[in-house]
Design a protein around this motif. Structure first.
Motif, PDB file in Angstrom:
ATOM      1  N   TYR A   2     -15.591  51.035  73.691  1.00 22.16           N
ATOM      2  CA  TYR A   2     -16.131  49.761  73.583  1.00 22.16           C
ATOM      3  C   TYR A   2     -16.579  49.806  72.092  1.00 22.16           C
ATOM      4  N   VAL A   3     -16.303  48.773  71.453  1.00 24.19           N
ATOM      5  CA  VAL A   3     -16.547  48.589  70.276  1.00 24.19           C
ATOM      6  C   VAL A   3     -18.011  47.506  69.881  1.00 24.19           C
ATOM      7  N   GLY A   4     -17.873  46.237  70.539  1.00 20.95           N
ATOM      8  CA  GLY A   4     -19.052  45.511  70.659  1.00 20.95           C
ATOM      9  C   GLY A   4     -18.978  44.244  69.785  1.00 20.95           C
ATOM     10  N   ILE A   5     -17.676  43.820  69.595  1.00 25.07           N
ATOM     11  CA  ILE A   5     -17.371  42.679  68.989  1.00 25.07           C
ATOM     12  C   ILE A   5     -17.911  41.282  69.634  1.00 25.07           C
ATOM     13  N   GLU A   6     -18.324  41.435  71.093  1.00 25.15           N
ATOM     14  CA  GLU A   6     -18.896  40.322  71.825  1.00 25.15           C
ATOM     15  C   GLU A   6     -20.296  40.071  71.194  1.00 25.15           C
ATOM     16  N   ALA A   7     -21.046  40.964  70.675  1.00 27.78           N
ATOM     17  CA  ALA A   7     -22.267  40.771  70.097  1.00 27.78           C
ATOM     18  C   ALA A   7     -22.435  39.596  69.250  1.00 27.78           C
ATOM     19  N   VAL A   8     -20.922  39.289  68.562  1.00 27.93           N
ATOM     20  CA  VAL A   8     -21.033  38.077  67.449  1.00 27.93           C
ATOM     21  C   VAL A   8     -21.879  36.990  68.128  1.00 27.93           C
ATOM     22  N   LEU A   9     -21.385  36.686  69.416  1.00 26.93           N
ATOM     23  CA  LEU A   9     -21.811  35.438  69.911  1.00 26.93           C
ATOM     24  C   LEU A   9     -23.492  35.595  70.143  1.00 26.93           C
ATOM     25  N   ASP A  10     -23.990  36.744  70.416  1.00 20.06           N
ATOM     26  CA  ASP A  10     -25.375  36.775  70.617  1.00 20.06           C
ATOM     27  C   ASP A  10     -25.962  36.621  68.998  1.00 20.06           C
ATOM     28  N   GLN A  11     -25.438  36.981  67.889  1.00 21.28           N
ATOM     29  CA  GLN A  11     -25.733  36.684  66.701  1.00 21.28           C
ATOM     30  C   GLN A  11     -25.775  35.365  66.217  1.00 21.28           C
ATOM     31  N   MET A  12     -24.582  34.558  66.844  1.00 20.61           N
ATOM     32  CA  MET A  12     -24.589  33.150  66.338  1.00 20.61           C
ATOM     33  C   MET A  12     -25.700  32.267  67.113  1.00 20.61           C
ATOM     34  N   LYS A  13     -25.922  32.904  68.336  1.00 17.88           N
ATOM     35  CA  LYS A  13     -26.991  32.160  69.200  1.00 17.88           C
ATOM     36  C   LYS A  13     -28.368  32.412  68.410  1.00 17.88           C
ATOM     37  N   ILE A  14     -28.585  33.387  68.088  1.00 16.05           N
ATOM     38  CA  ILE A  14     -29.948  33.571  67.616  1.00 16.05           C
ATOM     39  C   ILE A  14     -30.078  32.850  66.213  1.00 16.05           C
ATOM     40  N   LYS A  15     -29.028  32.791  65.319  1.00 15.32           N
ATOM     41  CA  LYS A  15     -28.992  32.293  63.963  1.00 15.32           C
ATOM     42  C   LYS A  15     -29.148  30.620  64.339  1.00 15.32           C
ATOM     43  N   THR A  16     -28.374  29.952  65.326  1.00 16.27           N
ATOM     44  CA  THR A  16     -28.504  28.866  65.613  1.00 16.27           C
ATOM     45  C   THR A  16     -29.696  28.198  66.040  1.00 16.27           C
ATOM     46  N   MET A  17     -30.226  29.134  67.073  1.00 19.30           N
ATOM     47  CA  MET A  17     -31.591  28.783  67.442  1.00 19.30           C
ATOM     48  C   MET A  17     -32.749  28.721  66.430  1.00 19.30           C
ATOM     49  N   LYS A  18     -32.562  29.571  65.241  1.00 15.16           N
ATOM     50  CA  LYS A  18     -33.515  29.587  64.278  1.00 15.16           C
ATOM     51  C   LYS A  18     -33.326  28.458  63.383  1.00 15.16           C
ATOM     52  N   THR A  19     -32.182  27.950  63.047  1.00 12.25           N
ATOM     53  CA  THR A  19     -31.871  27.074  62.140  1.00 12.25           C
ATOM     54  C   THR A  19     -32.168  25.577  63.041  1.00 12.25           C
ATOM     55  N   VAL A  40     -38.234  15.558  66.534  1.00  8.28           N
ATOM     56  CA  VAL A  40     -37.865  17.223  66.738  1.00  8.28           C
ATOM     57  C   VAL A  40     -38.087  17.399  68.134  1.00  8.28           C
ATOM     58  N   ILE A  41     -36.916  17.479  68.949  1.00  7.69           N
ATOM     59  CA  ILE A  41     -36.919  17.761  70.558  1.00  7.69           C
ATOM     60  C   ILE A  41     -36.822  19.262  70.740  1.00  7.69           C
ATOM     61  N   GLU A  42     -37.466  19.927  71.512  1.00 12.46           N
ATOM     62  CA  GLU A  42     -37.579  21.184  71.785  1.00 12.46           C
ATOM     63  C   GLU A  42     -37.386  21.273  73.365  1.00 12.46           C
ATOM     64  N   GLU A  43     -36.372  22.116  73.890  1.00  8.43           N
ATOM     65  CA  GLU A  43     -36.363  22.544  75.324  1.00  8.43           C
ATOM     66  C   GLU A  43     -35.643  23.934  75.368  1.00  8.43           C
ATOM     67  N   LYS A  44     -36.362  25.035  75.999  1.00  7.91           N
ATOM     68  CA  LYS A  44     -36.344  26.425  76.150  1.00  7.91           C
ATOM     69  C   LYS A  44     -35.912  26.919  75.026  1.00  7.91           C
ATOM     70  N   GLY A  45     -36.691  26.618  73.811  1.00 11.19           N
ATOM     71  CA  GLY A  45     -36.534  27.262  72.557  1.00 11.19           C
ATOM     72  C   GLY A  45     -35.481  26.551  71.815  1.00 11.19           C
ATOM     73  N   VAL A  46     -34.739  25.760  71.933  1.00 10.27           N
ATOM     74  CA  VAL A  46     -33.613  25.256  71.433  1.00 10.27           C
ATOM     75  C   VAL A  46     -34.199  23.804  70.810  1.00 10.27           C
ATOM     76  N   LYS A  47     -34.204  23.849  69.376  1.00  8.83           N
ATOM     77  CA  LYS A  47     -34.783  22.561  68.804  1.00  8.83           C
ATOM     78  C   LYS A  47     -33.542  21.747  68.228  1.00  8.83           C
ATOM     79  N   MET A  48     -33.845  20.463  68.331  1.00  7.62           N
ATOM     80  CA  MET A  48     -32.858  19.839  67.867  1.00  7.62           C
ATOM     81  C   MET A  48     -33.597  18.224  67.171  1.00  7.62           C
ATOM     82  N   LYS A  49     -33.060  18.281  65.966  1.00  5.09           N
ATOM     83  CA  LYS A  49     -33.535  17.070  65.106  1.00  5.09           C
ATOM     84  C   LYS A  49     -32.778  15.735  65.498  1.00  5.09           C
TER      85      LYS A  49
END
Length: 335
Positions: free
Chosen positions: A42-59, A112-121
């Motif tokens: 196991y390498v863990g390439i699928e963790a990229v999806l988690d990284q993208m999710k965290i980054k997108t939820m911040k921005t 700015v609408i927020e739902e379950k930690g996801v913000k949308m302008k």
């Protein structure tokens, strides 16, 4: 990191220990194992999806929607129903007397609408005055001008030598066009608007206040609208030309069969069988907005938000904005 079923390698499927044979009998080449079985596991390439999710939820996300139609078709109510919030122009300016403007005036409001930690302008652009005059000649010009101005603003930011890390996106990602529930054919104004606007923005036509039509009238009206769009070669969203694979085409074909959606908007809750539901109360019953048996509002919400929101943004950027960018740069390069 948690692994999904089938993505991790079980020890009995791919052992990292060498086979128990004398050293001189170990072959130099290793026979290829099953698909996905690698030497180091196991390498863990699928963790990229988690990284993208965290980054997108911040921005956060940006989504810009425009509603177009005659006064009294329920545009403001429909937007409030879509996002279950008071986000329309009329809701944010209580107490003001509603006057029909003499010309088309575009008014945008951002939340700015927020739902379950996801913000949308969210930016909602309303077009009061569209189609309300005796002479509606060229009433779509201010709307086309506004959409192109947003493309121009984005282009100017993009061609700067020192660009911002994240360019503010004010481009219109989707235009919901409200068709009056006449039960007849599309008006020339409707056809001309969608013909012009479908070339520069994603247009989603809907039949407004569909509870004024019987089920038979609704089905017949919808079929006539589909025939009109096909006859005049008007390509509304989702466009057939932009289906990427057979799976997308199958999904979008099911959506295209039901366009335009016959919708009903409501921003008041009523008690139905012990549950609070959004709906319109009449003397003969309650029309439930989120009940697919009553209207097709759930289909519109799923299209705009749950299944195709990112696709709306992608087509806006890769198709509509790209064609505008090419045209503008060609103009500037001419001697």
């Amino acid at each position: 990191l948690s692994t999904h079923a089938g993505s991790s390698l079980e020890p009995e499927e791919c052992s990292m220990e060498p086979p128990a044979v004398p050293e001189e009998e170990v072959p130099l080449t290793v026979a290829p194992g099953p698909v996905g079985c690698q030497l180091f596991g196991y390498v863990g390439i699928e963790a990229v999806l988690d990284q993208m999710k965290i980054k997108t939820m911040k921005t956060g996300f940006e989504f810009n929607i425009m509603v177009v139609g005659q006064s009294g078709l329920g545009k403001s109510t429909m937007v409030n129903t879509l996002f279950k919030s008071k986000v329309s122009r009329k809701s944010s300016q209580p107490g003001q007397e509603e006057r029909i403007p003499k010309t088309v005036q575009l008014q945008s409001i951002t939340h700015v609408i927020e739902e379950k930690g996801v913000k949308m302008k969210l930016t909602v652009t309303d077009t009061p005055g569209f189609g309300d005059q005796i002479n509606n000649e060229n009433c779509w010009d201010p709307i086309i001008k506004y959409i192109n101005e947003q493309y121009e603003r984005y282009l100017r930011e993009e061609i700067l030598i020192t660009r911002k890390r994240k360019i503010p996106d004010t481009r219109v990602h989707g235009c919901v066009y409200f068709v009056a529930p006449t039960g007849h054919w599309l008006r020339p104004l409707d056809l001309e608007f969608m013909r012009r606007l479908s070339k520069i923005v994603n247009v989603v036509p809907v039949i407004a206040k569909a509870d004024t039509l019987t089920l038979e009238e609704r089905a017949e009206f919808k079929q006539r609208i589909q025939e009109d769009l096909k006859t005049h070669a008007i390509s509304v969203y989702p466009q057939e030309d932009f289906d990427q694979d057979p799976e997308d085409r199958a999904l979008n074909n099911r959506i295209r069969e039901k366009i335009p959606f016959a919708v009903v908007g409501a921003d008041q809750e009523h008690q139905v069988n012990g549950k609070r539901v959004l709906g319109r109360k009449t003397k003969w019953g309650i029309i439930e907005v989120e009940n697919p048996a009553h209207c097709e509002f759930p289909l519109l919400r799923d299209l705009l938000i749950r299944s195709h929101l990112q696709d709306l943004k992608d087509i806006t950027h890769n198709v509509h904005y790209e064609s505008y960018r090419v045209r503008r740069l060609n103009e500037s390069n001419r001697p």
